[in-house]
Design a protein around this motif. Structure first.
Motif, PDB file in Angstrom:
ATOM      1  N   PRO A   1     -17.328  -4.505   1.614  1.00 23.61           N
ATOM      2  CA  PRO A   1     -16.183  -3.809   0.998  1.00 23.61           C
ATOM      3  C   PRO A   1     -15.572  -2.720   1.874  1.00 23.61           C
ATOM      4  O   PRO A   1     -14.350  -2.646   2.008  1.00 23.61           O
TER       5      PRO A   1
ATOM      6  N   GLN B   1      -4.179  -4.069   8.642  1.00 26.76           N
ATOM      7  CA  GLN B   1      -3.296  -5.228   8.461  1.00 26.76           C
ATOM      8  C   GLN B   1      -1.943  -4.790   7.889  1.00 26.76           C
ATOM      9  O   GLN B   1      -0.882  -5.248   8.335  1.00 26.76           O
ATOM     10  N   TYR B   2      -1.989  -3.904   6.920  1.00 25.89           N
ATOM     11  CA  TYR B   2      -0.745  -3.459   6.277  1.00 25.89           C
ATOM     12  C   TYR B   2       0.123  -2.676   7.270  1.00 25.89           C
ATOM     13  O   TYR B   2       1.342  -2.878   7.344  1.00 25.89           O
TER      14      TYR B   2
ATOM     15  N   ASP C   1      -7.905   2.152  -4.030  1.00 23.51           N
ATOM     16  CA  ASP C   1      -8.201   3.081  -2.936  1.00 23.51           C
ATOM     17  C   ASP C   1      -7.147   3.072  -1.833  1.00 23.51           C
ATOM     18  O   ASP C   1      -6.941   4.067  -1.147  1.00 23.51           O
ATOM     19  N   LEU C   2      -6.469   1.946  -1.661  1.00 23.38           N
ATOM     20  CA  LEU C   2      -5.430   1.865  -0.623  1.00 23.38           C
ATOM     21  C   LEU C   2      -4.033   2.109  -1.192  1.00 23.38           C
ATOM     22  O   LEU C   2      -3.040   1.809  -0.535  1.00 23.38           O
TER      23      LEU C   2
ATOM     24  N   SER D   1      -3.555   7.067  -3.370  1.00 26.17           N
ATOM     25  CA  SER D   1      -4.763   6.304  -3.679  1.00 26.17           C
ATOM     26  C   SER D   1      -5.485   6.836  -4.911  1.00 26.17           C
ATOM     27  O   SER D   1      -5.466   8.034  -5.196  1.00 26.17           O
TER      28      SER D   1
ATOM     29  N   GLU E   1      -7.889  -4.222   5.799  1.00 28.59           N
ATOM     30  CA  GLU E   1      -6.664  -4.369   4.999  1.00 28.59           C
ATOM     31  C   GLU E   1      -5.660  -3.253   5.321  1.00 28.59           C
ATOM     32  O   GLU E   1      -4.450  -3.475   5.344  1.00 28.59           O
ATOM     33  N   SER E   2      -6.188  -2.062   5.550  1.00 34.31           N
ATOM     34  CA  SER E   2      -5.314  -0.939   5.866  1.00 34.31           C
ATOM     35  C   SER E   2      -4.623  -1.165   7.218  1.00 34.31           C
ATOM     36  O   SER E   2      -3.411  -0.966   7.354  1.00 34.31           O
TER      37      SER E   2
ATOM     38  N   ARG F   1      -4.323   8.116   7.330  1.00 34.71           N
ATOM     39  CA  ARG F   1      -4.442   7.401   6.045  1.00 34.71           C
ATOM     40  C   ARG F   1      -5.755   6.622   6.002  1.00 34.71           C
ATOM     41  O   ARG F   1      -6.415   6.544   4.962  1.00 34.71           O
TER      42      ARG F   1
ATOM     43  N   GLN G   1       0.833  -1.201   0.000  1.00 33.87           N
ATOM     44  CA  GLN G   1       0.000   0.000   0.000  1.00 33.87           C
ATOM     45  C   GLN G   1       0.871   1.256   0.000  1.00 33.87           C
ATOM     46  O   GLN G   1       2.034   1.211   0.369  1.00 33.87           O
TER      47      GLN G   1
ATOM     48  N   SER H   1     -14.961  -5.981  -6.819  1.00 39.31           N
ATOM     49  CA  SER H   1     -15.815  -5.610  -5.689  1.00 39.31           C
ATOM     50  C   SER H   1     -15.306  -4.326  -5.032  1.00 39.31           C
ATOM     51  O   SER H   1     -16.079  -3.432  -4.698  1.00 39.31           O
TER      52      SER H   1
ATOM     53  N   THR I   1     -13.817  -4.289   4.849  1.00 34.12           N
ATOM     54  CA  THR I   1     -12.644  -5.036   4.388  1.00 34.12           C
ATOM     55  C   THR I   1     -11.488  -4.084   4.094  1.00 34.12           C
ATOM     56  O   THR I   1     -10.338  -4.371   4.436  1.00 34.12           O
ATOM     57  N   ALA I   2     -11.795  -2.958   3.485  1.00 38.49           N
ATOM     58  CA  ALA I   2     -10.737  -1.980   3.186  1.00 38.49           C
ATOM     59  C   ALA I   2     -10.107  -1.464   4.475  1.00 38.49           C
ATOM     60  O   ALA I   2      -8.879  -1.315   4.566  1.00 38.49           O
TER      61      ALA I   2
ATOM     62  N   GLN J   1     -15.989   8.027 -10.088  1.00 39.42           N
ATOM     63  CA  GLN J   1     -14.804   8.888 -10.023  1.00 39.42           C
ATOM     64  C   GLN J   1     -13.527   8.216 -10.551  1.00 39.42           C
ATOM     65  O   GLN J   1     -12.607   8.911 -10.947  1.00 39.42           O
TER      66      GLN J   1
ATOM     67  N   GLY K   1     -17.830  10.724  -4.175  1.00 37.51           N
ATOM     68  CA  GLY K   1     -17.115  11.517  -5.173  1.00 37.51           C
ATOM     69  C   GLY K   1     -18.043  12.152  -6.186  1.00 37.51           C
ATOM     70  O   GLY K   1     -17.931  13.343  -6.516  1.00 37.51           O
TER      71      GLY K   1
ATOM     72  N   LYS L   1     -16.656   7.177   1.002  1.00 31.01           N
ATOM     73  CA  LYS L   1     -15.791   7.022  -0.164  1.00 31.01           C
ATOM     74  C   LYS L   1     -16.576   6.885  -1.459  1.00 31.01           C
ATOM     75  O   LYS L   1     -15.989   6.863  -2.527  1.00 31.01           O
ATOM     76  N   SER L   2     -17.911   6.795  -1.356  1.00 29.46           N
ATOM     77  CA  SER L   2     -18.717   6.725  -2.574  1.00 29.46           C
ATOM     78  C   SER L   2     -19.268   8.085  -2.968  1.00 29.46           C
ATOM     79  O   SER L   2     -20.050   8.189  -3.903  1.00 29.46           O
TER      80      SER L   2
ATOM     81  N   PRO M   1     -17.399   1.247  -5.214  1.00 29.31           N
ATOM     82  CA  PRO M   1     -17.722   2.598  -4.734  1.00 29.31           C
ATOM     83  C   PRO M   1     -17.123   3.713  -5.589  1.00 29.31           C
ATOM     84  O   PRO M   1     -17.464   4.865  -5.418  1.00 29.31           O
ATOM     85  N   TYR M   2     -16.206   3.352  -6.469  1.00 28.34           N
ATOM     86  CA  TYR M   2     -15.476   4.394  -7.213  1.00 28.34           C
ATOM     87  C   TYR M   2     -15.794   4.381  -8.708  1.00 28.34           C
ATOM     88  O   TYR M   2     -15.026   4.916  -9.493  1.00 28.34           O
TER      89      TYR M   2
ATOM     90  N   GLN N   1      -8.210   7.225   2.981  1.00 31.78           N
ATOM     91  CA  GLN N   1      -8.311   6.197   1.941  1.00 31.78           C
ATOM     92  C   GLN N   1      -9.528   5.289   2.074  1.00 31.78           C
ATOM     93  O   GLN N   1     -10.016   4.770   1.083  1.00 31.78           O
ATOM     94  N   THR N   2      -9.999   5.078   3.278  1.00 35.19           N
ATOM     95  CA  THR N   2     -11.108   4.125   3.421  1.00 35.19           C
ATOM     96  C   THR N   2     -12.436   4.793   3.760  1.00 35.19           C
ATOM     97  O   THR N   2     -13.478   4.181   3.648  1.00 35.19           O
TER      98      THR N   2
END
Lengths: 295, 530
Positions: free
Chosen positions: B382, B392-393, A85-86, A70, B389-390, B321, A66, A255, B385-386, A263, B273, B270-271, A259-260, B325-326
């Motif tokens: 989703p 986790q990283y 996104d990440l 993004s 994942e963030s 972040r 990552q 998936s 999960t994002a 954009q 935009g 995040k949706s 959401p994007y 990002q999420t």
């Protein structure tokens, strides 16, 4: 009666046979794969498979690395397809996603096919076994693919093995019924009677004589099933019950892109184009094989 | 005679006339269209801003999930309908000062062991029955019932006696003073006591609210119509409200953009935009603090039983972040659970842990660890999960390798309540938006008596009980106790707060007068469509 049998088994008249003499000189599969349709399919599938195999060489970044960058657009330095996104490199995600998908379907479809064929042969051996196997197939067919997927993942949890299991289970009755139908047709043929009269045991006749002659539709079905497997894997990942994140799969990347869509449409473009190419290629190959075998 | 020179045309030819007419018509059309659009823009803007409230119209609200009648008296995922069908006794303003609703005034006893409520005498339920003090007694007892699974049950349970003084005055006697009684009054809906069992079964919903139920289609939504006998004169302005279930975020936003819906609180940040650039829609961010993102830690799993290791995790996560990002930039990176509107909020607590991987590695090293492996549960959607994942990283960067366990929401909720979580989990929590003591006595992850992290500490219990039973809510002593709670939460890090989120409202520009209470109950008393 004898006359009828003679007509059925007799060689076709020379006039009818002549135009097909050249293609028949080769194996029908080779003939099928040399058509324009099949070649197009092979090129598409080959490109996708190659991209997956060469992912470590083609990808400039780790698929799970990552960054703060993004939703970068295509052509961003260092990120040919942009980032998600990440801040993960989309090209890497798609290439490694292909790898994951191919790894799953390459195991799941042959496994399902083998198990289905085995059950079909068992069914053909004895009427009682036939009834049992048929009910097992009915049971598996009663669950639509995604319901089966949700049921399996509810028990086992998400991951690579449940996805393989779901695809294999979905394919078992498909291959089983196809082969069973072929066996039922073939075992009434005279060459089978001749083999039995010649002293062949039931199982030997089934495996050595009937199976090779009933197997042609299975080859077509493998190509079709690979297509279906791509869909099942994609759908499971899309629903969040597929391979565990952050491991990329085409369905998971798709998936994440939802959401994007407005954009950053490039986010969804990579996996969409790849899945389309793979499915289209496999469908073209299946269609070409089917046409040739039906001749 | 032949003409040597052709006559100069005295007028335009038919072709040029047609061209000119066509071109003129095109320009005229474009001009008129431009004028019309300009007129529309200029006329609608001031109308929306300064026009008088307009009566009539049906408001369509897009929601991502249907409400669950069985959880009508608990804090569930969908609470918008609560203040539409029902009323509460009081409501908080932005500074947590209670304002009258069905209770017009109140008086605390000096020892803090009772409160006298004076109730409105002009309120009727949708079935025509008069609202009286008996309905409040029933409402409190209803929340004391364990079957209702109300998070504020512990506060309701402190009410040990009732003294009626006529139909519209009531004394609530308390086992001990509590400072979050008005959280209970903000949370507790007043339902018709004769039909409560029908309500939790999804058959009948009778309250005193501005709208009454017309139809509930499970899985599709609620249809509400105006309550003509509402106790607020002239309210509501709207003829009806439709709550439509649209599960997919993209479809939900499309319904707003196409005008099928005029309001939602369920669009992920995040949706948004596409929404930001749409002049027909407005985005408002409520500082409710509901839905804060956190990393839960099971303190019985070694080496997470070591506070130093937990603190290392808190330093490892990049909260800024995560927000960017999420969550689409909506949220406040915070190490403490409190939103800015909370009396417990402080900038020092918010920034107690920042992103410092070097410090995290150093702490892990001091605790004798260079590589750790843990499972981490998260909801398999989703957005969630994002977030996972963030996290986790970030943890991987300091040597903590996390295997994600995607789980459905119902299972996650069950594990949260039953203390069945693995070593780590990432979820959201509420209850930081009201009195700080409520968080520590009512929210499952923080509950001093039984929390999901299985963290027990005499000091934590002591300070939480003190803060809870402190009668005054705005004194220096109360603030000192809030600070003590924050200090324990931050030092012990059994629950690592990451982002404080508000409630995102996306609405049509022509919609006015919408408000939410602290528990995300939608109030449309003064809402109107222009």
């Amino acid at each position: 009666m004898t006359q009828t049998t003679d007509l059925l088994t007799a060689a076709p008249p020379p006039a009818a046979r002549k135009p097909r003499a050249t293609p028949r000189s080769r194996h029908p599969y080779r003939t099928a794969l040399s058509t324009a349709r099949a070649r197009t399919g092979l090129v598409l599938v080959g490109l996708v498979v190659l991209a997956g195999l060469l992912a470590p060489l083609l990808a400039g970044h780790g698929p799970t690395d990552q960054s703060g960058q993004s939703l970068a657009g295509p052509g961003t330095p260092g990120h040919l397809l942009g980032t998600d996104d990440l801040g993960r490199d989309l090209l890497s995600r798609v290439l490694y996603g292909i790898r994951t998908d191919l790894g799953i379907i390459a195991v799941a479809v042959p496994a399902g096919a083998a198990l289905g064929c085995l059950l079909a042969l068992v069914a053909a051996a004895h009427p009682v076994a036939d009834t049992v196997v048929q009910r097992v197939f009915d049971l598996l067919l009663a669950f639509p693919g995604l319901i089966l997927a949700l049921a399996v993942t509810a028990i086992l949890g998400p991951g690579r093995i449940p996805v393989v299991l779901v695809i294999a289970l979905a394919e078992v009755p498909v291959f089983g019924r196809l082969l069973r139908g072929g066996v039922l047709v073939q075992r009434e043929r005279e060459y089978v009677t001749a083999a039995r009269v010649g002293g062949g045991s039931g199982s030997r006749v089934l495996v050595r004589h009937i199976l090779p002659n009933a197997a042609d539709p299975l080859v077509v079905q493998i190509a079709v099933s690979l297509t279906v497997a791509v869909f099942i894997e994609g759908a499971m990942s899309f629903l969040g019950v597929g391979v565990r994140p952050p491991q990329p799969t085409l369905g998971a990347v798709l998936s994440q892109s939802m959401p994007y869509l407005a954009q950053a449409p490039q986010f969804a473009a990579g996996p969409l184009i790849t899945v389309t190419a793979l499915v289209l290629g496999l469908s073209l190959i299946a269609e070409a094989l089917n046409r040739e075998i039906r001749r | 005679m032949t003409e040597l020179y052709p006559l100069t045309p005295s007028g335009p030819s038919r072709r040029s006339t047609l061209r000119a007419a066509g071109g003129g018509a095109l320009l005229l059309g474009l001009g008129l269209a431009g004028c019309r659009s300009a007129v529309s823009d200029t006329s609608s803007a001031p109308q929306g801003a300064s026009a008088e409230p307009r009566r009539g119209g049906v408001l369509n609200v897009a929601v991502n999930a249907d409400f669950t009648p069985a959880l009508l008296f608990a804090q569930s995922g969908q609470s918008l309908q609560q203040r539409l069908i029902y009323n509460t006794l009081t409501r908080y303003d932005d500074r947590l000062h209670p304002k009258p609703e069905l209770a017009t005034s109140w008086t605390y006893a000096k020892d803090g062991r009772s409160i006298t409520l004076r109730l409105r005498d002009d309120v009727t339920f949708h079935n025509g029955r008069k609202f009286t003090a008996d309905d409040v007694i029933f409402a409190v007892k209803n929340l004391q019932n364990p079957l209702r699974a109300a998070q504020l049950r512990s506060t309701a349970a402190t009410v040990t006696g009732f003294e009626k003084r006529g139909d519209h005055e009531l004394v609530l006697k308390l086992a001990h003073p509590v400072n979050n009684l008005f959280d209970l009054f903000e949370f507790m809906i007043i339902a018709d006591r004769e039909s409560v069992e029908d309500a939790v079964a999804g058959k009948k919903f009778i309250g005193t609210g501005p709208f009454q139920l017309k139809k509930w289609s499970p899985g599709s939504g609620l249809s509400l119509i105006r309550n003509d006998a509402y106790w607020q004169p002239g309210r509501p302005y709207l003829d009806g409200v439709e709550l439509r279930v649209i599960a997919q975020a993209d479809a939900l936003i499309s319904s707003l953009r196409s005008g099928q819906s005029q309001l939602t609180f369920d669009a992920p940040g995040k949706s948004l935009g596409a929404v930001k650039s749409d002049a027909r829609l407005t985005i408002s961010d409520y500082d409710t603090g509901a839905g804060a993102v956190y990393l839960g830690v099971n303190t019985t799993v070694a080496p997470l039983n070591d506070r130093t290791v937990r603190q290392a995790l808190a330093w490892a996560v990049d909260r800024d972040r995560l927000v960017a990002q999420t969550l689409g930039g909506y949220g406040l990176a915070s190490a403490a659970p409190w939103p800015k509107s909370s009396p417990a909020y402080s900038e020092a607590n918010r920034t107690h842990y920042t992103h410092d991987p070097a410090k995290a590695r150093e702490l892990l090293k001091s605790a004798g660890h260079s590589r750790l492996e843990f499972p981490m549960l998260h909801i398999a959607l989703p957005g969630e999960t994002a977030i996972a994942e963030s996290i986790q990283y970030d943890l991987k960067q300091v040597g903590v390798h996390v295997t994600l366990q995607p789980t459905d929401g119902a299972t996650a909720q069950k594990k949260l309540i039953s203390q069945g979580m693995p070593a780590l989990w990432s979820l959201g929590h509420g209850f930081a938006q009201v009195q700080p003591s409520t968080l520590a006595v009512s929210a499952y992850p923080f509950n001093e008596a039984k929390n999901t992290s299985k963290f027990r500490s005499a000091a934590y219990t002591k300070v939480v009980r003190e803060a809870w039973t402190e009668p005054e809510t705005d004194t220096a002593a109360a603030n000192a106790l809030h600070q003590k709670i924050s200090r324990i939460l931050l030092d012990e890090a059994f629950l690592i707060d990451l982002v404080v989120r508000g409630q995102l409202q996306v609405s049509a520009a022509g919609l006015h007068g919408v408000t939410l209470n602290k528990f995300s109950y939608l109030n449309l008393d003064n809402a109107y469509l222009v």
